[in-house]
Scaffold this motif. Structure first.
Motif, PDB file in Angstrom:
ATOM      1  N   TYR A 131       0.825  -1.206   0.000  1.00 48.26           N
ATOM      2  CA  TYR A 131       0.000   0.000   0.000  1.00 48.26           C
ATOM      3  C   TYR A 131       0.860   1.258   0.000  1.00 48.26           C
ATOM      4  O   TYR A 131       0.614   2.216  -0.738  1.00 48.26           O
ATOM      5  CB  TYR A 131      -0.912   0.011   1.229  1.00 48.26           C
ATOM      6  CG  TYR A 131      -2.198  -0.754   1.074  1.00 48.26           C
ATOM      7  CD1 TYR A 131      -3.136  -0.397   0.117  1.00 48.26           C
ATOM      8  CD2 TYR A 131      -2.483  -1.848   1.901  1.00 48.26           C
ATOM      9  CE1 TYR A 131      -4.321  -1.094  -0.026  1.00 48.26           C
ATOM     10  CE2 TYR A 131      -3.660  -2.552   1.766  1.00 48.26           C
ATOM     11  CZ  TYR A 131      -4.582  -2.173   0.803  1.00 48.26           C
ATOM     12  OH  TYR A 131      -5.752  -2.876   0.668  1.00 48.26           O
ATOM     13  N   ALA A 132       1.899   1.268   0.857  1.00 46.62           N
ATOM     14  CA  ALA A 132       2.707   2.482   1.023  1.00 46.62           C
ATOM     15  C   ALA A 132       3.580   2.751  -0.200  1.00 46.62           C
ATOM     16  O   ALA A 132       3.560   3.855  -0.762  1.00 46.62           O
ATOM     17  CB  ALA A 132       3.578   2.352   2.276  1.00 46.62           C
ATOM     18  N   PHE A 133       4.334   1.752  -0.645  1.00 47.44           N
ATOM     19  CA  PHE A 133       5.248   1.974  -1.769  1.00 47.44           C
ATOM     20  C   PHE A 133       4.497   2.028  -3.104  1.00 47.44           C
ATOM     21  O   PHE A 133       5.038   2.533  -4.094  1.00 47.44           O
ATOM     22  CB  PHE A 133       6.326   0.892  -1.788  1.00 47.44           C
ATOM     23  CG  PHE A 133       7.344   1.052  -0.706  1.00 47.44           C
ATOM     24  CD1 PHE A 133       8.370   1.977  -0.843  1.00 47.44           C
ATOM     25  CD2 PHE A 133       7.269   0.313   0.461  1.00 47.44           C
ATOM     26  CE1 PHE A 133       9.308   2.147   0.162  1.00 47.44           C
ATOM     27  CE2 PHE A 133       8.197   0.469   1.477  1.00 47.44           C
ATOM     28  CZ  PHE A 133       9.222   1.399   1.330  1.00 47.44           C
ATOM     29  N   CYS A 135       1.949   3.824  -3.215  1.00 44.65           N
ATOM     30  CA  CYS A 135       1.397   5.179  -3.069  1.00 44.65           C
ATOM     31  C   CYS A 135      -0.129   5.161  -3.092  1.00 44.65           C
ATOM     32  O   CYS A 135      -0.772   6.070  -3.651  1.00 44.65           O
ATOM     33  CB  CYS A 135       1.940   6.099  -4.171  1.00 44.65           C
ATOM     34  SG  CYS A 135       2.121   7.820  -3.648  1.00 44.65           S
ATOM     35  N   TRP A 138      -1.974   8.340  -1.509  1.00 43.21           N
ATOM     36  CA  TRP A 138      -1.660   9.729  -1.872  1.00 43.21           C
ATOM     37  C   TRP A 138      -1.868  10.047  -3.347  1.00 43.21           C
ATOM     38  O   TRP A 138      -2.022  11.200  -3.704  1.00 43.21           O
ATOM     39  CB  TRP A 138      -0.205  10.034  -1.492  1.00 43.21           C
ATOM     40  CG  TRP A 138       0.087   9.748  -0.056  1.00 43.21           C
ATOM     41  CD1 TRP A 138      -0.251  10.515   1.009  1.00 43.21           C
ATOM     42  CD2 TRP A 138       0.769   8.599   0.468  1.00 43.21           C
ATOM     43  NE1 TRP A 138       0.174   9.919   2.178  1.00 43.21           N
ATOM     44  CE2 TRP A 138       0.802   8.740   1.874  1.00 43.21           C
ATOM     45  CE3 TRP A 138       1.349   7.464  -0.113  1.00 43.21           C
ATOM     46  CZ2 TRP A 138       1.395   7.803   2.708  1.00 43.21           C
ATOM     47  CZ3 TRP A 138       1.930   6.533   0.715  1.00 43.21           C
ATOM     48  CH2 TRP A 138       1.955   6.692   2.108  1.00 43.21           C
ATOM     49  N   CYS A 148       4.381  10.047  -6.877  1.00 39.68           N
ATOM     50  CA  CYS A 148       3.988   9.971  -5.469  1.00 39.68           C
ATOM     51  C   CYS A 148       4.517  11.185  -4.710  1.00 39.68           C
ATOM     52  O   CYS A 148       5.735  11.450  -4.731  1.00 39.68           O
ATOM     53  CB  CYS A 148       4.522   8.686  -4.850  1.00 39.68           C
ATOM     54  SG  CYS A 148       3.850   8.345  -3.218  1.00 39.68           S
ATOM     55  N   LYS A 155       6.352   6.847   4.094  1.00 41.29           N
ATOM     56  CA  LYS A 155       5.929   5.482   3.747  1.00 41.29           C
ATOM     57  C   LYS A 155       6.309   4.501   4.844  1.00 41.29           C
ATOM     58  O   LYS A 155       5.515   3.632   5.223  1.00 41.29           O
ATOM     59  CB  LYS A 155       6.565   5.074   2.423  1.00 41.29           C
ATOM     60  CG  LYS A 155       6.089   5.898   1.225  1.00 41.29           C
ATOM     61  CD  LYS A 155       6.829   5.503  -0.039  1.00 41.29           C
ATOM     62  CE  LYS A 155       6.382   6.352  -1.234  1.00 41.29           C
ATOM     63  NZ  LYS A 155       7.118   6.028  -2.465  1.00 41.29           N
TER      64      LYS A 155
END
Length: 458
Positions: A131-133, A135, A138, A148, A155
């Protein structure tokens, strides 16, 4: 493979855990702790993560958000998904014979539970990283991953928050299971989310395309009976919800009896009751979460490699054709989707039903061993485990097939008519509440008769 599980179980020793109470609290105290845990979970599902400004869909938006307790952008972005998925993976491996373990033995059970704790955090870290990498929180729709707007520090902070949130949920479940509460915290989380989803479908005061989303608010304020509405709660779904709940309650009370005798006590004849819904609600839980995981995998693949990547498309198509329809109109508009949904759910329900019977100690072999150990026997059958196993198989395996198909079929029927809370949600809701009621009766009986606690080693 057993060596891998032992390694995971060894790692779990360094993960903080909730210890059992030295003295079991009173029933009101345990009910209070169970309520507090559910309340804290609901609060966490509304707290946005640091570094994420906007939250995602609510728990009633889709099957995955409903049953896994997810709310994107909050501490419950992953919900109970990593914990339940870790359990499903290990149970399938054990039930399928890929890992040789006897979960009735304390040592193997301890290794299994330890490996599940570690694997849940591993899944949480992997999902959070995707999810974070990718993006996910965002990027605007259609923007490339290279655009991103946040840095590596944000992250990593998001990943840490989600892993810690999963660990907290594990503590909640351990707190309830280890004697501080009653039942299972994860089951209570599912009940809370299903009830929340049902409330929004019944009385949500928000508008969608000029109509109130909640059926009751639509009837009261727009003066529209709303008998059928495409993709939205309607009267047919309301009536289906009431009917399905009544059917499920009736089935929960049905029993199949096996006659036995006790030579120790003058050949006294009695009967062993088996639940007609022999597989309980576990197969439908596994099926629903498997389908929900397809949606999560599609989102993660799209976040990492873009929506046009091969894996994103594969998972997306699998989810689209296996997801439950949203009511009667949605069902009849796409016959291919309906046929794929029914076929895949029945097949998976049957598969998970047999796996659960083997894993949970409900197989003919385990039941035969339990009968022999208790001093009971079938009339006219000598005390031989293998012989008794063959006799019990005539009852248990047909009962497994019938109950798996009935439970899955009821969930399918509920989704076909657009029942509130989804078909799988209703099956789980009734089953969990009934199990919780039985636990309350059991605990209350022990409090009323303290001598029973000494007999049971409590």
């Amino acid at each position: 493979m057993p060596g891998v599980l032992e390694a995971l179980a060894e790692i779990s020793k360094y993960i903080p855990a909730v210890e059992k109470p030295a003295r079991r609290p009173s029933l009101p105290t345990r009910l209070m702790w169970t309520g507090i845990v559910v309340l804290l979970y609901l609060i966490m599902s509304e707290i946005p993560m640091i570094g994420v400004k906007t939250a995602g869909p609510t728990a009633s938006a889709a099957l995955s958000y409903l049953l896994l307790g997810m709310n994107l952008g909050t501490l419950m972005t992953l919900g109970i998904g990593p914990i339940v998925t870790a359990g499903i993976v290990l149970e399938v491996l054990v039930g399928g014979g890929l890992i040789e373990m006897d979960l009735t033995k304390p040592r193997d059970r301890k290794i299994f539970m330890g490996a599940q704790r570690t694997l849940a955090l591993v899944f949480a870290a992997l999902e959070a990283a995707a999810y974070a990498f990718g993006c996910r929180f965002w990027l605007q729709p259609g923007a490339g991953i290279g655009a991103c707007p946040v840095g590596l520090d944000v992250k990593i902070l998001v990943i840490i928050q989600l892993v810690i949130a999963t660990l907290v949920l594990m503590w909640f479940d351990e707190l309830v299971r280890n004697g501080w509460g009653i039942g299972s915290a994860l089951s209570m989380f599912i009940v809370a989310n299903v009830l929340k989803g049902m409330f929004w479908q019944l009385a949500a005061p928000v508008k969608y395309k000029g109509e109130y989303y909640g059926w009751l608010t639509q009837v009261l304020f727009n003066k529209d009976p709303a008998i059928l509405r495409l993709g939205m709660p309607d009267m047919i779904g309301f009536l289906a919800t009431i009917s399905i709940i009544m059917i499920l309650i009736y089935l929960q009370l049905m029993r199949v009896y096996i006659p036995v005798t006790s030579p120790r006590y003058g050949s006294i004849k009695t009967r062993i009751p088996l639940n007609f819904i022999y597989v309980t609600n576990i197969p439908i839980l596994f099926v629903a979460i498997t389908v929900s995981d397809l949606q999560i995998l599609a989102n993660i693949a799209a976040s990492i490699s873009g929506p046009d990547s091969i894996w994103a498309k594969i998972f997306a198509y699998m989810y689209v054709y296996m997801r439950p329809p949203r009511g009667l109109l949605d069902s009849v508009q796409d016959p291919v989707h309906l046929a794929t949904f029914i076929t895949s759910w029945l097949a998976l329900g049957l598969l998970f039903g047999f796996i659960w019977v083997e894993v949970a100690g409900l197989s003919p072999r385990h039941q035969a061993e339990n009968i022999i150990k208790s001093g009971m026997e079938l009339p006219g059958i000598r005390r031989n485990v293998k012989l008794l196993e063959r006799i019990l198989a005539r009852y248990i395996y047909p009962l497994t097939v019938i109950s798996s198909l009935i439970v899955t079929g009821i969930a399918i029927l509920a989704d076909f008519f657009g029942a509130y809370g989804s078909g799988s949600g209703l099956v789980l809701l009734v089953g969990i509440i009934y199990s919780f009621y039985q636990s309350l009766v059991y605990e209350r009986t022990l409090e009323m008769y303290p001598a029973l606690q000494r007999i049971l080693g409590r």
